[in-house]
Write a protein that holds these residues in place. Structure first.
Motif, short mmCIF file in Angstrom:
data_model
loop_
_atom_site.label_atom_id
_atom_site.label_comp_id
_atom_site.label_asym_id
_atom_site.label_seq_id
_atom_site.Cartn_x
_atom_site.Cartn_y
_atom_site.Cartn_z
N LEU A 159 0.85 -1.19 0.00
CA LEU A 159 0.00 0.00 0.00
C LEU A 159 0.88 1.24 0.00
O LEU A 159 1.58 1.52 0.98
CB LEU A 159 -0.91 0.00 1.23
CG LEU A 159 -1.89 1.18 1.34
CD1 LEU A 159 -2.88 1.17 0.18
CD2 LEU A 159 -2.64 1.13 2.68
N ARG A 164 -3.17 3.67 -2.75
CA ARG A 164 -4.19 4.16 -1.80
C ARG A 164 -5.21 5.03 -2.53
O ARG A 164 -6.42 4.93 -2.31
CB ARG A 164 -3.52 4.95 -0.68
CG ARG A 164 -4.52 5.44 0.38
CD ARG A 164 -3.84 6.30 1.45
NE ARG A 164 -2.95 5.51 2.29
CZ ARG A 164 -1.62 5.54 2.22
NH1 ARG A 164 -1.02 6.33 1.32
NH2 ARG A 164 -0.90 4.80 3.02
N ASP A 180 -6.02 2.81 6.76
CA ASP A 180 -5.17 1.93 5.97
C ASP A 180 -5.42 0.46 6.28
O ASP A 180 -5.29 -0.40 5.40
CB ASP A 180 -3.70 2.25 6.22
CG ASP A 180 -3.21 3.46 5.43
OD1 ASP A 180 -4.00 4.00 4.62
OD2 ASP A 180 -2.05 3.88 5.62
N GLU A 184 -5.79 -2.32 3.51
CA GLU A 184 -4.89 -3.48 3.46
C GLU A 184 -5.68 -4.79 3.39
O GLU A 184 -5.28 -5.73 2.69
CB GLU A 184 -3.96 -3.47 4.67
CG GLU A 184 -2.90 -2.37 4.59
CD GLU A 184 -2.15 -2.18 5.90
OE1 GLU A 184 -2.56 -2.79 6.91
OE2 GLU A 184 -1.16 -1.42 5.92
N ASN A 219 -6.71 10.80 -1.76
CA ASN A 219 -5.96 10.51 -0.54
C ASN A 219 -6.31 11.45 0.61
O ASN A 219 -6.06 11.14 1.77
CB ASN A 219 -4.45 10.58 -0.80
CG ASN A 219 -3.93 9.32 -1.47
OD1 ASN A 219 -4.42 8.22 -1.23
ND2 ASN A 219 -2.93 9.47 -2.32
N SER A 222 -8.26 9.82 3.30
CA SER A 222 -7.64 8.81 4.15
C SER A 222 -7.58 9.31 5.59
O SER A 222 -7.37 10.50 5.84
CB SER A 222 -6.22 8.52 3.66
OG SER A 222 -5.47 7.82 4.64
#
Length: 294
Positions: A159, A164, A180, A184, A219, A222
């Motif tokens: 990753l 991502r 994450d 994953e 992103n 995230s």
């Protein structure tokens, strides 16, 4: 189209159908989209033509937060100067930092050399086990996974920034704060469906670059996203100039250093100099600073 000269805007739009469901049918459709894009428009880089663990490590370290256009000439230079881990382990730190100049984030160079020195334990090779790779200086989960996938075609969980971006855009288009750990788990399911993990991860990264050119940065959604601090007038800039000064022009007394970097506050220069000494970049003897020899 930046990075994909054979791809028109009209063709690019065909790859942006969203979202994909987290189901067997959704996964298969996603794989078909990503691999189809890669087959037609995948990028070619010299480090993609090798399975040598050292060359993979070198490329991964150089590519961290650095554009490929800046990495290519440095990658080729490093391999011409130090074609093996043993060669890299024997280079003086000041010489290494001199040739690293232009890539930034000098700690990467320091850790790369330390990893090369540590590889003596494996007869100047990199270990194959993920746990052992993670013991190397500066090698985190992503770098270890990259070596596993690109050198040994293992189904690791790799990753990184572009991957991502793809997962967030394609599977979590409306969600904020995605962790994450969840990505994953998704990667773990997807990588089990592909025949070649190496080609799969290259395809994902290239698709991520395409999205970067076309759409807002996914992103930012995230849970781990942080905006990079400005470089100008930062301690990062001071540290970089200190390293370049000492590696390019040799040892300097403290007063010489502060005079040559007088465009920064003396207190900040001395603080950064002290930090570099603690981290192993710089050593001081009787008030004279130089790049560390060890």
């Amino acid at each position: 189209m930046i990075d994909f000269p054979t791809l028109s805007m009209e063709e690019a739009a065909n790859y942006l159908s969203l979202p994909f469901s987290q189901s067997q049918e959704g996964y298969e459709a996603f794989l078909q989209t990503i691999l189809g894009f890669y087959e037609g428009h995948g990028r070619q880089f010299i480090w993609r033509e090798t399975s040598d663990p050292y060359r993979i490590l070198l490329s991964e370290v150089m590519l961290q937060q650095t554009q490929t256009s800046r990495v290519i000439p440095k990658y080729e230079l490093f391999l011409s100067l130090w074609p093996t881990l043993k060669d890299l382990a024997g280079v003086a730190l000041d010489e290494l930092l001199y040739h690293w100049k232009g890539l930034g984030y000098n700690r990467r160079a320091l850790n790369l050399r330390r990893s090369a020195i540590a590889s003596r334990e494996w007869d100047w090779n990199l270990p194959t086990k993920q746990t052992e790779l993670l013991s190397l200086p500066g090698v985190g989960k992503a770098t270890a996974a990259a070596i596993g996938a690109f050198s040994y075609r293992e189904r690791t969980i790799y990753l990184e920034t572009n991957i991502r971006r793809v997962l967030l855009h394609c599977f979590y288009p409306d969600q904020e704060g995605v962790k994450d750990k969840e990505l994953e788990l998704l990667l773990g399911r997807l990588v089990q469906l592909v025949e070649d993990p190496k080609a799969w991860y290259y395809a994902l990264m290239d698709f991520g670059v395409l999205l970067k050119h076309l759409l807002p940065n996914a992103n930012m959604r995230s849970a781990h996203y942080t905006k990079q601090a400005k470089f100008e007038n930062s301690n990062r800039q001071i540290r970089g100039q200190l390293i370049h000064l000492l590696s390019d022009t040799g040892a300097k007394e403290q007063q010489q250093v502060t005079t040559l970097l007088s465009h920064f506050e003396e207190e900040r220069v001395l603080y950064c100099l002290g930090q570099l000494e603690k981290e192993g970049f710089v050593e001081e003897t009787e008030g004279t600073y130089r790049i560390a020899k060890a």
